[in-house]
Design an enzyme around this catalytic site. Sequence first.
Site, PDB file in Angstrom:
ATOM      1  N   ARG A 198       0.829  -1.211   0.000  1.00 34.37           N
ATOM      2  CA  ARG A 198       0.000   0.000   0.000  1.00 34.37           C
ATOM      3  C   ARG A 198       0.863   1.260   0.000  1.00 34.37           C
ATOM      4  O   ARG A 198       0.568   2.228  -0.699  1.00 34.37           O
ATOM      5  CB  ARG A 198      -0.933  -0.015   1.214  1.00 34.37           C
TER       6      ARG A 198
ATOM      7  N   GLY B 296      -1.435 -11.493  -5.265  1.00 37.01           N
ATOM      8  CA  GLY B 296      -2.833 -11.086  -5.416  1.00 37.01           C
ATOM      9  C   GLY B 296      -3.048  -9.649  -4.974  1.00 37.01           C
ATOM     10  O   GLY B 296      -3.862  -8.919  -5.555  1.00 37.01           O
TER      11      GLY B 296
ATOM     12  N   ARG C 106      -6.467 -17.325  -9.721  1.00 36.57           N
ATOM     13  CA  ARG C 106      -7.230 -16.710  -8.617  1.00 36.57           C
ATOM     14  C   ARG C 106      -8.338 -15.787  -9.136  1.00 36.57           C
ATOM     15  O   ARG C 106      -8.184 -15.137 -10.168  1.00 36.57           O
ATOM     16  CB  ARG C 106      -6.260 -15.971  -7.681  1.00 36.57           C
TER      17      ARG C 106
ATOM     18  N   SER D 254     -12.812  -8.986   2.498  1.00 36.03           N
ATOM     19  CA  SER D 254     -11.490  -9.081   1.885  1.00 36.03           C
ATOM     20  C   SER D 254     -10.847  -7.713   1.809  1.00 36.03           C
ATOM     21  O   SER D 254     -11.404  -6.779   1.220  1.00 36.03           O
ATOM     22  CB  SER D 254     -11.601  -9.670   0.473  1.00 36.03           C
TER      23      SER D 254
ATOM     24  N   ASP E 214      -4.472 -15.220   7.162  1.00 35.12           N
ATOM     25  CA  ASP E 214      -3.170 -15.727   6.717  1.00 35.12           C
ATOM     26  C   ASP E 214      -2.495 -16.632   7.748  1.00 35.12           C
ATOM     27  O   ASP E 214      -1.472 -17.261   7.454  1.00 35.12           O
ATOM     28  CB  ASP E 214      -2.235 -14.555   6.387  1.00 35.12           C
TER      29      ASP E 214
ATOM     30  N   ARG F 198      -5.402 -23.699  -0.395  1.00 35.96           N
ATOM     31  CA  ARG F 198      -4.755 -23.794   0.920  1.00 35.96           C
ATOM     32  C   ARG F 198      -5.584 -24.668   1.863  1.00 35.96           C
ATOM     33  O   ARG F 198      -5.030 -25.373   2.702  1.00 35.96           O
ATOM     34  CB  ARG F 198      -4.619 -22.380   1.471  1.00 35.96           C
TER      35      ARG F 198
HETATM   36  C1  S3P Z   1      -4.130  -8.939   1.995  1.00 30.43           C
HETATM   37  C2  S3P Z   1      -5.366  -9.403   2.259  1.00 30.43           C
HETATM   38  C3  S3P Z   1      -5.696 -10.816   2.493  1.00 30.43           C
HETATM   39  C4  S3P Z   1      -4.455 -11.676   2.696  1.00 30.43           C
HETATM   40  C5  S3P Z   1      -3.327 -11.306   1.810  1.00 30.43           C
HETATM   41  C6  S3P Z   1      -2.967  -9.839   1.931  1.00 30.43           C
HETATM   42  C7  S3P Z   1      -3.962  -7.504   1.793  1.00 30.43           C
HETATM   43  O1  S3P Z   1      -6.435 -11.245   1.394  1.00 30.43           O
HETATM   44  O2  S3P Z   1      -4.774 -13.036   2.564  1.00 30.43           O
HETATM   45  O3  S3P Z   1      -2.188 -12.078   2.170  1.00 30.43           O
HETATM   46  O4  S3P Z   1      -2.825  -6.996   1.898  1.00 30.43           O
HETATM   47  O5  S3P Z   1      -4.953  -6.814   1.517  1.00 30.43           O
HETATM   48  P1  S3P Z   1      -8.037 -11.081   1.427  1.00 30.43           P
HETATM   49  O6  S3P Z   1      -8.332  -9.857   2.213  1.00 30.43           O
HETATM   50  O7  S3P Z   1      -8.474 -10.997   0.018  1.00 30.43           O
HETATM   51  O8  S3P Z   1      -8.521 -12.288   2.168  1.00 30.43           O
END
Ligand code: S3P
Length: 448
Positions: free
Chosen positions: A45, A112, A140, A184, A334, A365
Amino acid sequence: MTIIYKYNSRKQVATPTELAVTPGSRFMIVRGKVEVPGDKSLTHRLLLLAGLAPGTSALRGALTSFDARSTAGLLRTLGVEVSPLRQGGEVTVRGRARFKSPGKSLDCGNSGTTARLSLGLLAAHPFRSLLTGDPSLRRRPMRRVTEPLSLMGARFDGDRPDRLPLAVHGGALGPLEWSLPVSSAQIKGCLLMAGMAAGQPVSLFEPGGRSRDHTERLLRAFGYRVDEDANGWIRFEPTGRLLPFDLEVPGDPSSAAFLVGAALLAEGGELRVTGVGLNPTRTGFLRVLGRMGADITVEETGARAGEPVGDLVVRPGLLQATTVTAAEIPGLIDEIPLLAVLASRAGGITRFHEVGELRVKESDRLGLIAENLRAVGARAVVEGEALVVEGGEPPPAGRVVTAGDHRLAMAFAVLGTMKGARVRVDDMACAAVSFPGFSETMARIRGR
Ligand code: S3P
């Protein structure tokens, strides 16, 4: 000021005996004081926000892992100067008010978070961006972000595509009111980033509990209004402006969790993990471990990047099973691989409710946690959307298949440190996706 929380004070330390770390290895006690690398979620971020803050920003303690490099590489392709990411070094970012049209595809690697957050920003830029990633990331789901971005006015090659590679044609966006299909922080972060870059209000509802709130905190720091209303909707108003900044990144609590797990499974000693981010939307695992009887003291020592930080002091001990509720899952999403391996050593049956989201992480997972626990002789099953793990006595032994998933590799490596264990993990190199130097750090906390 130091604030000390005691999660559990019961002492049930096992009598030190011989411990096999890997086949035939040694007696294990934990000792010392270690740091963990910078927080992954915050590093992504902060890099992205610095990329759109005209001027030079500096990040100290930023994560330098493969995933962080994916975000830095993507920014460079968009015309942002990002200095090399070196462990222990400062990262400087020369941001620009608007990204430059990329001359090539944007490779998000295994990350992701890179893909979803950057899609939010790119949706507000008037050019075509083609995003891709490694085979894991290409599997994904992306409709969870392409659908609401389409409603804001972004266009995609194909109708609301669900997989990478995908191309977004950004431009002027409108406001959004959207109930997320699943709690999420990646979806939430994507849509808040889109609202910020487009200068549009965005209202979001998270159905299953609050996911990590780093984006909300950071946007507030830049003068954006982000409030939660009486019905639990997050209301974002584009009242702020990005300016360059100079910040230190907290240590990643998700990385710290593996060291905490190793200390809990050890035969004796004490481990201090320093400078760990203690944002309450990230520390659900500590609350669960407290219920399991873990002896962990949390000493809050200050703040970094607007987030509380502190030390975790961990002593080994016996664990009991617990129930992890659906509402707790977003705050420890996580840490489930690690909690599951610990549950396989705890007395009783542990249930993790509503963990279906784990099927679409870096690997399936959910399936792989259960299969690998069984592969090392433990009892674990997936029942619908729940994961059920029964604790047992025999030392774990067997071969673990990670499918390149860093958190599976590290969780099972932790299990492999316990007394009598003979655990072989097929790929430890993937730990560098989030925790560069994981194996070296594990070696450093080992005492005699
Ligand atoms: C993350 C959010 C999580 C997490 C990922 C990092 C983030 O995913 O599993 O490792 O930095 O926003 P979700 O919020 O989609 O579950």
